[in-house]
Design an enzyme around this catalytic site. Structure first.
Site, mmCIF file in Angstrom:
data_model
loop_
_atom_site.group_PDB
_atom_site.id
_atom_site.type_symbol
_atom_site.label_atom_id
_atom_site.label_comp_id
_atom_site.label_asym_id
_atom_site.label_seq_id
_atom_site.Cartn_x
_atom_site.Cartn_y
_atom_site.Cartn_z
ATOM 1 N N ASN A 1 -13.879 15.126 -18.944
ATOM 2 C CA ASN A 1 -14.305 15.716 -20.198
ATOM 3 C C ASN A 1 -13.074 16.037 -21.044
ATOM 4 O O ASN A 1 -12.147 16.703 -20.574
ATOM 5 C CB ASN A 1 -15.121 16.982 -19.897
ATOM 6 N N HIS B 1 -17.328 13.037 -23.219
ATOM 7 C CA HIS B 1 -17.775 13.639 -21.968
ATOM 8 C C HIS B 1 -17.096 12.882 -20.830
ATOM 9 O O HIS B 1 -16.545 11.797 -21.042
ATOM 10 C CB HIS B 1 -19.288 13.513 -21.847
ATOM 11 N N GLU C 1 -18.230 11.141 -18.383
ATOM 12 C CA GLU C 1 -18.773 9.802 -18.149
ATOM 13 C C GLU C 1 -18.366 8.832 -19.252
ATOM 14 O O GLU C 1 -18.038 7.671 -18.985
ATOM 15 C CB GLU C 1 -20.304 9.863 -18.054
ATOM 16 N N CYS D 1 -25.640 14.152 -19.327
ATOM 17 C CA CYS D 1 -26.460 14.607 -20.454
ATOM 18 C C CYS D 1 -27.259 13.421 -21.003
ATOM 19 O O CYS D 1 -27.150 12.295 -20.509
ATOM 20 C CB CYS D 1 -25.557 15.187 -21.539
ATOM 21 N N CYS E 1 -24.918 10.499 -22.166
ATOM 22 C CA CYS E 1 -24.319 9.750 -21.059
ATOM 23 C C CYS E 1 -25.385 8.996 -20.270
ATOM 24 O O CYS E 1 -25.138 7.900 -19.772
ATOM 25 C CB CYS E 1 -23.511 10.686 -20.177
#
Length: 156
Positions: A43, A54, A56, A83, A86
């Site tokens: 992140n 983020h 990912e 989330c 992602c």
């Protein structure tokens, strides 16, 4: 089976710890293809004043431009449930498996992934949970602001 997943999750945790050392939110991710890490990320929302980095997303960006067939052979490891953004990336690139460190701290759209054929493995690792919980305790204002910024709802 979990031994292999634990090995790669430890690498995702290292990425989360990098973020924390940089002053960011401790969430990390690695992308694995054929038993080898092809991308890592963490992140970087706060460090880069980014709206999208983020863990990912950073991981996929750092993987380079893989071809579609490569993504379909990958597993995404992430310390926290992805989330919606992602999750959309996983769906877009047809990544068939997501291994999650924990999903107690923040829920994600698990049913969406499963309903679209993605295998979801939740390791329920206390280490991942404590890493983020401790961050939230020490940085509650920052955390709340980030959740508010994206309009996060706990009603997923």
């Amino acid at each position: 089976m979990h031994e292999k997943h634990n090995k790669f999750m430890k690498e995702a945790i290292k990425e989360a710890e990098k973020s924390l050392k940089e002053g960011g939110i401790p969430i990390g991710s690695v992308l694995v293809k054929d038993g080898k890490i092809v991308g890592r990320g963490h992140n970087r929302l706060l460090q880069r004043e980014s709206a999208i980095l983020h863990g990912e997303m950073d991981c996929i960006e750092n993987s380079g431009r893989l071809n579609g067939a490569d993504y379909r052979k990958c597993t995404l490891y992430t310390t926290l449930f992805p989330c919606i953004m992602c999750t959309g990336m996983v769906f877009l690139y047809k990544i068939p498996r997501v291994v999650i460190g924990e999903s107690e701290t923040l829920k994600g759209p698990e049913e969406f992934l499963k309903d679209n054929g993605v295998e979801v493995i939740n390791l329920g690792m206390e280490e991942c949970r404590l890493l983020l919980e401790n961050y939230i305790k020490e940085n509650s204002e920052i955390w709340e602001k980030e959740l508010e910024r994206i309009g996060y709802s706990t009603d997923l």
